[in-house]
Write a protein that holds these residues in place. Structure first.
Motif, PDB file in Angstrom:
ATOM      1  N   ASP A   1       0.289  -1.434  -0.158  1.00  0.00           N
ATOM      2  CA  ASP A   1       0.194  -0.177  -0.087  1.00  0.00           C
ATOM      3  C   ASP A   1       1.039   1.325   0.365  1.00  0.00           C
ATOM      4  O   ASP A   1       0.691   1.621  -0.280  1.00  0.00           O
ATOM      5  CB  ASP A   1      -0.664   0.056   1.029  1.00  0.00           C
ATOM      6  N   SER A   2       1.565   1.562   0.893  1.00  0.00           N
ATOM      7  CA  SER A   2       2.564   2.340   0.721  1.00  0.00           C
ATOM      8  C   SER A   2       3.613   2.575  -0.509  1.00  0.00           C
ATOM      9  O   SER A   2       3.634   3.897  -0.792  1.00  0.00           O
ATOM     10  CB  SER A   2       3.885   2.501   2.027  1.00  0.00           C
ATOM     11  N   TYR A   3       4.472   1.218  -0.579  1.00  0.00           N
ATOM     12  CA  TYR A   3       4.958   1.913  -2.115  1.00  0.00           C
ATOM     13  C   TYR A   3       4.697   1.161  -3.391  1.00  0.00           C
ATOM     14  O   TYR A   3       5.379   1.328  -4.481  1.00  0.00           O
ATOM     15  CB  TYR A   3       6.489   1.052  -1.583  1.00  0.00           C
ATOM     16  N   GLY A   4       3.616   0.392  -3.181  1.00  0.00           N
ATOM     17  CA  GLY A   4       2.534  -0.172  -4.558  1.00  0.00           C
ATOM     18  C   GLY A   4       3.183  -1.857  -4.706  1.00  0.00           C
ATOM     19  O   GLY A   4       4.854  -1.739  -4.414  1.00  0.00           O
ATOM     20  N   HIS A   5       2.372  -1.863  -5.282  1.00  0.00           N
ATOM     21  CA  HIS A   5       2.644  -3.515  -6.721  1.00  0.00           C
ATOM     22  C   HIS A   5       4.431  -3.580  -7.268  1.00  0.00           C
ATOM     23  O   HIS A   5       4.814  -4.558  -7.297  1.00  0.00           O
ATOM     24  CB  HIS A   5       1.000  -3.587  -7.189  1.00  0.00           C
ATOM     25  N   GLY A   6       4.520  -2.505  -7.664  1.00  0.00           N
ATOM     26  CA  GLY A   6       5.663  -2.609  -8.587  1.00  0.00           C
ATOM     27  C   GLY A   6       7.213  -2.578  -7.558  1.00  0.00           C
ATOM     28  O   GLY A   6       7.919  -3.958  -7.773  1.00  0.00           O
ATOM     29  N   GLN A   7       6.389  -2.066  -6.510  1.00  0.00           N
ATOM     30  CA  GLN A   7       8.232  -2.011  -5.738  1.00  0.00           C
ATOM     31  C   GLN A   7       7.940  -3.296  -4.597  1.00  0.00           C
ATOM     32  O   GLN A   7       8.800  -4.267  -4.260  1.00  0.00           O
ATOM     33  CB  GLN A   7       8.513  -1.354  -4.792  1.00  0.00           C
ATOM     34  N   GLY A   8       6.538  -3.789  -4.357  1.00  0.00           N
ATOM     35  CA  GLY A   8       6.186  -5.130  -3.514  1.00  0.00           C
ATOM     36  C   GLY A   8       7.078  -6.381  -4.289  1.00  0.00           C
ATOM     37  O   GLY A   8       7.375  -7.166  -3.936  1.00  0.00           O
ATOM     38  N   ASP A   9       7.087  -6.514  -6.151  1.00  0.00           N
ATOM     39  CA  ASP A   9       7.941  -7.674  -6.887  1.00  0.00           C
ATOM     40  C   ASP A   9       9.085  -7.819  -6.477  1.00  0.00           C
ATOM     41  O   ASP A   9       9.921  -8.626  -6.529  1.00  0.00           O
ATOM     42  CB  ASP A   9       7.431  -7.152  -8.059  1.00  0.00           C
ATOM     43  N   SER A  10       9.465  -6.105  -6.340  1.00  0.00           N
ATOM     44  CA  SER A  10      10.984  -6.181  -6.167  1.00  0.00           C
ATOM     45  C   SER A  10      11.325  -6.997  -5.133  1.00  0.00           C
ATOM     46  O   SER A  10      12.337  -7.652  -4.877  1.00  0.00           O
ATOM     47  CB  SER A  10      11.626  -4.898  -6.911  1.00  0.00           C
ATOM     48  N   CYS A  11      10.889  -6.412  -4.146  1.00  0.00           N
ATOM     49  CA  CYS A  11      10.649  -7.344  -2.577  1.00  0.00           C
ATOM     50  C   CYS A  11      11.235  -8.490  -2.309  1.00  0.00           C
ATOM     51  O   CYS A  11      11.684  -9.420  -1.729  1.00  0.00           O
ATOM     52  CB  CYS A  11      10.003  -6.355  -1.614  1.00  0.00           C
ATOM     53  N   LEU A  12       9.670  -8.867  -3.482  1.00  0.00           N
ATOM     54  CA  LEU A  12       9.538 -10.928  -2.897  1.00  0.00           C
ATOM     55  C   LEU A  12      11.053 -10.925  -4.410  1.00  0.00           C
ATOM     56  O   LEU A  12      11.346 -11.690  -3.139  1.00  0.00           O
ATOM     57  CB  LEU A  12       8.141 -10.878  -3.730  1.00  0.00           C
ATOM     58  N   VAL A  13      11.596 -10.113  -5.260  1.00  0.00           N
ATOM     59  CA  VAL A  13      12.120 -11.565  -5.911  1.00  0.00           C
ATOM     60  C   VAL A  13      13.302 -11.205  -4.642  1.00  0.00           C
ATOM     61  O   VAL A  13      14.675 -12.149  -5.041  1.00  0.00           O
ATOM     62  CB  VAL A  13      12.745 -10.480  -6.739  1.00  0.00           C
ATOM     63  N   THR A  14      13.802  -9.749  -4.721  1.00  0.00           N
ATOM     64  CA  THR A  14      14.997  -9.838  -3.514  1.00  0.00           C
ATOM     65  C   THR A  14      14.861 -10.858  -2.040  1.00  0.00           C
ATOM     66  O   THR A  14      15.956 -11.593  -1.887  1.00  0.00           O
ATOM     67  CB  THR A  14      15.135  -8.748  -2.954  1.00  0.00           C
ATOM     68  N   ILE A  15      14.027 -10.980  -1.565  1.00  0.00           N
ATOM     69  CA  ILE A  15      13.591 -11.611  -1.301  1.00  0.00           C
ATOM     70  C   ILE A  15      14.312 -13.687  -1.194  1.00  0.00           C
ATOM     71  O   ILE A  15      14.860 -14.229  -0.357  1.00  0.00           O
ATOM     72  CB  ILE A  15      12.323 -11.907  -0.274  1.00  0.00           C
ATOM     73  N   ALA A  16      13.805 -13.212  -2.718  1.00  0.00           N
ATOM     74  CA  ALA A  16      13.619 -14.953  -3.308  1.00  0.00           C
ATOM     75  C   ALA A  16      14.717 -15.310  -3.429  1.00  0.00           C
ATOM     76  O   ALA A  16      15.314 -16.235  -3.485  1.00  0.00           O
ATOM     77  CB  ALA A  16      12.890 -15.461  -4.185  1.00  0.00           C
ATOM     78  N   GLN A  17      15.823 -14.108  -3.648  1.00  0.00           N
ATOM     79  CA  GLN A  17      17.014 -14.784  -4.124  1.00  0.00           C
ATOM     80  C   GLN A  17      18.333 -15.084  -2.991  1.00  0.00           C
ATOM     81  O   GLN A  17      19.003 -15.227  -2.736  1.00  0.00           O
ATOM     82  CB  GLN A  17      18.121 -12.939  -5.014  1.00  0.00           C
ATOM     83  N   LEU A  18      17.171 -13.802  -2.070  1.00  0.00           N
ATOM     84  CA  LEU A  18      18.383 -14.573  -0.791  1.00  0.00           C
ATOM     85  C   LEU A  18      17.678 -15.661  -0.355  1.00  0.00           C
ATOM     86  O   LEU A  18      18.899 -17.106   0.438  1.00  0.00           O
ATOM     87  CB  LEU A  18      17.512 -13.825   0.484  1.00  0.00           C
ATOM     88  N   MET A  19      16.522 -16.277  -0.554  1.00  0.00           N
ATOM     89  CA  MET A  19      16.036 -17.703   0.364  1.00  0.00           C
ATOM     90  C   MET A  19      16.800 -19.108  -1.330  1.00  0.00           C
ATOM     91  O   MET A  19      17.848 -19.678  -0.683  1.00  0.00           O
ATOM     92  CB  MET A  19      15.178 -17.901   0.102  1.00  0.00           C
ATOM     93  N   ARG A  20      17.635 -18.407  -2.430  1.00  0.00           N
ATOM     94  CA  ARG A  20      17.488 -19.401  -2.720  1.00  0.00           C
ATOM     95  C   ARG A  20      19.542 -19.159  -2.970  1.00  0.00           C
ATOM     96  O   ARG A  20      19.878 -20.155  -2.629  1.00  0.00           O
ATOM     97  CB  ARG A  20      18.095 -18.634  -4.294  1.00  0.00           C
ATOM     98  N   ASP A  21      20.465 -18.319  -1.871  1.00  0.00           N
ATOM     99  CA  ASP A  21      21.020 -18.204  -1.922  1.00  0.00           C
ATOM    100  C   ASP A  21      21.310 -19.081   0.096  1.00  0.00           C
ATOM    101  O   ASP A  21      22.402 -19.570   0.008  1.00  0.00           O
ATOM    102  CB  ASP A  21      22.147 -16.770  -1.337  1.00  0.00           C
ATOM    103  N   THR A  22      20.826 -19.501   0.494  1.00  0.00           N
ATOM    104  CA  THR A  22      20.719 -19.991   2.004  1.00  0.00           C
ATOM    105  C   THR A  22      20.514 -21.523   1.228  1.00  0.00           C
ATOM    106  O   THR A  22      21.125 -22.044   2.092  1.00  0.00           O
ATOM    107  CB  THR A  22      19.228 -19.215   3.068  1.00  0.00           C
ATOM    108  N   PHE A  23      19.402 -21.966   0.940  1.00  0.00           N
ATOM    109  CA  PHE A  23      19.194 -23.060   0.846  1.00  0.00           C
ATOM    110  C   PHE A  23      19.428 -23.347  -0.759  1.00  0.00           C
ATOM    111  O   PHE A  23      19.071 -23.328  -1.502  1.00  0.00           O
ATOM    112  CB  PHE A  23      18.018 -23.069   1.203  1.00  0.00           C
ATOM    113  N   HIS A  24      20.840 -23.415  -1.038  1.00  0.00           N
ATOM    114  CA  HIS A  24      21.464 -24.265  -2.308  1.00  0.00           C
ATOM    115  C   HIS A  24      21.862 -24.845  -2.564  1.00  0.00           C
ATOM    116  O   HIS A  24      22.547 -25.915  -3.298  1.00  0.00           O
ATOM    117  CB  HIS A  24      22.884 -22.697  -2.540  1.00  0.00           C
ATOM    118  N   ARG A  25      21.751 -25.944  -1.241  1.00  0.00           N
ATOM    119  CA  ARG A  25      22.059 -27.687  -1.019  1.00  0.00           C
ATOM    120  C   ARG A  25      21.646 -28.477  -2.362  1.00  0.00           C
ATOM    121  O   ARG A  25      20.275 -27.843  -1.938  1.00  0.00           O
ATOM    122  CB  ARG A  25      22.921 -27.945   0.219  1.00  0.00           C
TER     123      ARG A  25
END
Length: 610
Positions: A486-510
């Motif tokens: 609501d504050s930053y818009g859905h476009g910024q929200g999608d970018s936030c999700l992509v960033t978190i997903a990359q962190l999860m991919r780097d964390t759980f990569h085995r």
């Protein structure tokens, strides 16, 4: 059933019969006309007789009846009845008396009998009647007159018809049958190789020609034509015998060529069937073997297939069969063809045969010399998106007698189609992998989607139960993410999700670890073979790295984006109740979700073990 031959009937007999029938028909017509004339003449005579009676006899009868003279009355009636046209006369007087005249057998008068009725006037009282006079027409007399007329006409016509028929028969036999019989005997004697006697008709001398002369001339011409035909037949038989020997030789040669062609077509058919079922890995080897089998029918040459995938790419050797001892330079698969070897190609099919360097263009001759070739033949097809060429090279001059454009094009078409199918198979396999990847991947984050997660979770659960290994589940949810959108818009929200997903991919990569996005800001990770403590360590590292990113979030108490994490683990023990894999993993996921909710109620930005 055997059909009977038609009876023979001479022309004289046929013409005589027709003459008699025609005469009888004319006699019938003449008799009918004569009878009509006689009938009208007798009726006219009767009418005249009645007119005479009305003019003379009525006055006399009137006087005799007035004077009462019966004898005179009967005399007058007999006078009237004497006419041949009158059959019966009856006078009915006004006093009731009746006077009759005529044959006795007619006294019983028929009231409907043809006749006339006259009124006898009174001489003393004008306008009054003394009686009625009935006069009947003599039908028998009329019938006799008609019969006599018909008989006369019939006799005269029959006699005339008989005379004309006999005369016609004699003339036909003399003028037609006799010469036609001579012509018939002459025609029967006509036969190839046999010369009949000369045709001489025995006919009276005439100063003109008729149809029989024309028929005789035609048969004489036919005799000459038959003699000419015999000579021509003998000459043609001799020529045909010579041509038969030549055709037999050509047939044997053509048979040998067709047998070779049949073997060539069998090779193409078998190769086409093999190409339909060959795997992609064995395709190149099958192509080289096929070229080797084709070379057996085109001796002393090397055979190769070149391909140009698009107008911007060069024409490269794709598949080569090269036998030693032909004097040509080695052809290398994947290498570009020498410039000028093929030349510019028009769209569609093209063929070329060069039996020696003297028949090649300067550019072709130079390219052939570079390849060590002195003869070349090729068949090419240029399509909208690619070009393919089948090339035969020989180190010696060749007549290329073994090559046939249609067979060469058939072989090239078979090879080119197999190459197109292989290209299509490679493209479809790549597309299949892409589609499979897309069907298993979340389009925004690139992590596994719910469908793929549901498949893998069951497989890993069955494996854990089978091997007695733990299976940990990590549920991750972004804190205050709705407010972030609501504050930053859905476009910024999608970018936030992509960033978190990359962190999860780097964390759980085995190997075996599967991070997935199940929807919205909800993520889940499968950790096969990891205990609850190991999973908690990974989860804590993920939570800390999210905070370290320091993604601004003004609606969060921390001021940055954070995550809440719930953990649960499937520990396989001998004393565990027996449940299906679906029930086991569902229970673990539910426990992880409860732990996640407890982390949120406890203030968020924390890891909670269920």
């Amino acid at each position: 059933m055997r059909s009977r031959e038609p009876l023979f009937r001479s022309l004289a007999e046929s013409l005589t019969r027709r003459m008699v029938v025609l005469g009888l028909l004319c006699a019938l017509i003449a008799a009918a006309l004569q009878m009509s004339w006689v009938y009208h003449a007798e009726r006219k005579a009767f009418d005249e007789q009645m007119h005479s009676v009305a003019q003379t006899h009525l006055q006399l009868l009137s006087s005799s009846l007035w004077d009462i003279e019966p004898r005179h009355v009967q005399s007058l009636l007999d006078n009237i009845a004497a006419a041949p046209q009158v059959q019966y006369v009856l006078l009915e007087a006004g006093t009731g008396q009746q006077f009759r005249a005529g044959p006795r057998d007619a006294h019983d008068r028929d009231p409907d009998h043809a006749g006339v009725t006259l009124t006898v006037p009174s001489p003393g009282a004008p306008g009054q009647s003394l009686g009625r006079l009935h006069i009947d027409f003599n039908q028998d007399y009329l019938h006799w007159q008609l019969a006599r007329a018909a008989l006369q006409v019939g006799l005269i016509s029959g006699l005339l018809t008989l005379v004309l028929g006999v005369a016609n028969n004699l003339m036909v036999r003399r003028l037609l049958l006799k010469p036609m019989g001579q012509i018939a005997r002459f025609a029967v004697a006509l036969a190839p190789g046999k010369l009949p006697p000369e045709l001489q008709l025995q006919r009276p001398a005439r100063d003109h020609r008729d149809e029989i002369d024309l028929v005789a001339d035609g048969f004489l011409t036919l005799q000459k034509e038959i003699a000419h035909y015999v000579d021509e037949r003998t000459r043609h038989e001799t020529a045909l015998a010579r041509q038969a020997a030549e055709l037999d030789q050509a047939f044997r040669q053509r048979t040998a060529e067709l047998q070779a062609m049949t073997r060539y077509l069998e090779v193409l058919s078998l190769s086409s069937n093999r190409f339909m079922t060959v795997s992609l890995d064995a395709y190149a080897e099958l192509m080289r073997n096929t070229l080797g089998e084709m070379v057996e029918h085109i001796p002393r040459c090397d055979l190769a297939v070149a391909e140009q995938l698009d107008s911007a790419s060069p024409l490269l050797w794709r598949y080569v069969h090269q036998a030693p001892g032909h004097g040509t330079t080695a052809l290398v698969e994947g290498q570009e063809l020498p410039p000028g070897l093929i030349g510019e190609l028009a769209p569609g099919w093209a063929h070329c045969r060069i039996r020696g360097l003297d028949e090649a263009t300067p550019a072709q001759a130079l390219a052939m010399q570079r390849q060590g070739a002195r003869a070349m033949a090729w068949c090419a097809y240029r399509g909208a998106d690619s070009t393919r060429v089948m090339v035969a090279l020989s180190g010696q001059p060749q007549r290329w007698a073994e090559l046939n454009d249609k067979l060469t094009q058939m072989a090239a078409d078979m090879l080119f189609n197999s190459m197109r199918r292989r290209r299509d198979q490679l493209t479809m396999e790549h597309m299949h992998r892409e589609l499979q990847h897309l069907s298993h991947t979340d389009p925004l984050t690139g992590l596994a989607n719910r469908r793929h997660f549901d498949q893998v979770k069951l497989e890993e659960t069955r494996r854990a139960l089978r091997n007695g290994l733990p299976l940990a589940v990590v549920s991750v949810d972004l804190d205050h993410f709705k407010a972030y959108n609501d504050s930053y818009g859905h476009g910024q929200g999608d970018s936030c999700l992509v960033t978190i997903a990359q962190l999860m991919r780097d964390t759980f990569h085995r190997a075996g670890e599967l991070p997935a996005r199940l929807g919205g800001e909800e993520f889940t990770v499968l950790l096969p073979g990891q205990s609850l403590a190991m999973a908690a360590a990974h989860a804590e590292r993920l939570r800390a790295r999210v905070v370290e990113l320091a993604l601004p979030h003004r609606d969060s108490p921390l001021g940055v984006v954070s995550v809440s994490i719930g953990l649960a683990c499937l520990n396989v023990e001998p004393s565990m109740p027996e449940h299906s894999a679906e029930e086991q993993i569902a229970a673990v996921l539910e426990a992880a979700d409860r732990a996640l909710y407890e982390a949120k109620r406890a203030g968020r930005n924390r890891v909670q073990v269920g």
